[in-house]
Scaffold this motif. Structure first.
Motif: not given
Lengths: 241, 44
Positions: A224, A227-228, A230, B27, B30-32, B34-35, B38
């Motif tokens: 996370a 990616a943030a 980037k 978590s 947040a990961m999904r 953010a990715e 991108v």
């Protein structure tokens, strides 16, 4: 050491982290659930503590990970200060939240265990107080990371704080030796244990399970953060063009 | 008087289960997010 430096490349790290995250998570969950079930149903009660001893299968792995989390955070902080690997900074920041949660859960499960065993929820003794301090140190680290990010810092101050916080780890570890405490002394070591194997065995499953879950959560949070960063860099490039 | 340990054992297991599940879900989300951001910035 060369392999560690090679992995410090974010692209290479992500190629490894993407397939590893679900494997660690589901394997960790399966082991933790099996260990928890076995601890509740497949072991005899302790001769002294009775069924209250079953909290050990949660409390011990969670306590180890609360302390282990800070060890990982300190190693990553050291790597960032020495080699300036951006991935080391990301790793330290990603460990902080699960580390704080596990330190908090250690205090809560210990308190719940203490009530039927010691007759009290809380005692200001060396082990409990030093673990509470570690929990607050995690919170302070997260606040410092946020403040450092807000003022455009390069992450050195949180990294130095991450290293300084390691002073608490030997205090927690040896608190039961240095001071009189309600908390029992060390009963599980690397070489031997004073707990009978008939009670101890599910602990190996919950220890492995929670460790893998912790690692999966850290990987998710690292992905996370990467990616943030980037997405933000891409937006800046587009705005500047 | 000795307290019945089972309510304490069940409370400990319930709290740890809920907190670990919530931490994992937050978590993962947040990961999904953010990715996905991108990916969107790449396509924009």
């Amino acid at each position: 050491m060369t392999a560690v430096h090679a992995l410090a490349n974010p692209a290479r790290f992500l190629r490894l982290a993407r397939p590893l995250t679900p494997v660690l998570f589901w394997l960790g969950l399966a082991l933790a659930v099996f260990g928890g079930w076995a601890g509740l149903t497949q072991t005899p009660p302790d001769y002294l503590q009775g069924d209250a001893v079953r909290i050990i299968y949660l409390h011990v792995p969670i306590a180890w990970l609360g302390m282990g989390g800070w060890t990982g955070l300190a190693i990553a902080s050291f790597a960032y200060l020495v080699w300036r690997h951006p991935l080391a900074r990301v790793a330290a920041q990603a460990i902080a939240m699960p580390g704080a949660v596990f330190a908090g859960l250690c205090l809560v499960t210990g308190s719940i265990w203490g009530r039927p065993t010691w007759g009290t929820w809380w005692q200001w003794d060396g082990r409990l107080t030093s673990m509470l301090l570690l929990f607050f140190v995690y919170l302070a680290y997260m606040a410092l990371v946020r403040a450092d990010g807000d003022r455009g810092g390069d992450g050195r101050i949180p990294a130095i704080f991450g290293l300084a916080g390691t002073v608490l780890l030997p205090i927690i570890r040896y608190s039961v030796v240095w001071w009189n405490t309600l908390h029992q002394g060390q009963s599980i070591g690397l070489a031997s244990s004073t707990i009978a194997m008939s009670i101890l065995w599910p602990l190996f499953y919950t220890l492995a399970g929670f460790t893998l879950l912790f690692a999966a959560i850290v990987l998710m949070r690292m992905r996370a953060l990467l990616a943030a960063a980037k997405a933000e860099a891409r937006m800046r490039r587009k705005a500047a063009a | 008087m000795r307290l019945d340990p089972w309510p304490f054992v069940i409370a400990a297991y319930a709290i740890v289960s809920v907190v670990v599940v919530v931490l994992s879900l937050l978590s993962w989300r947040a990961m999904r997010r953010a990715e996905d951001a991108v990916e969107e910035s790449r396509q924009a």
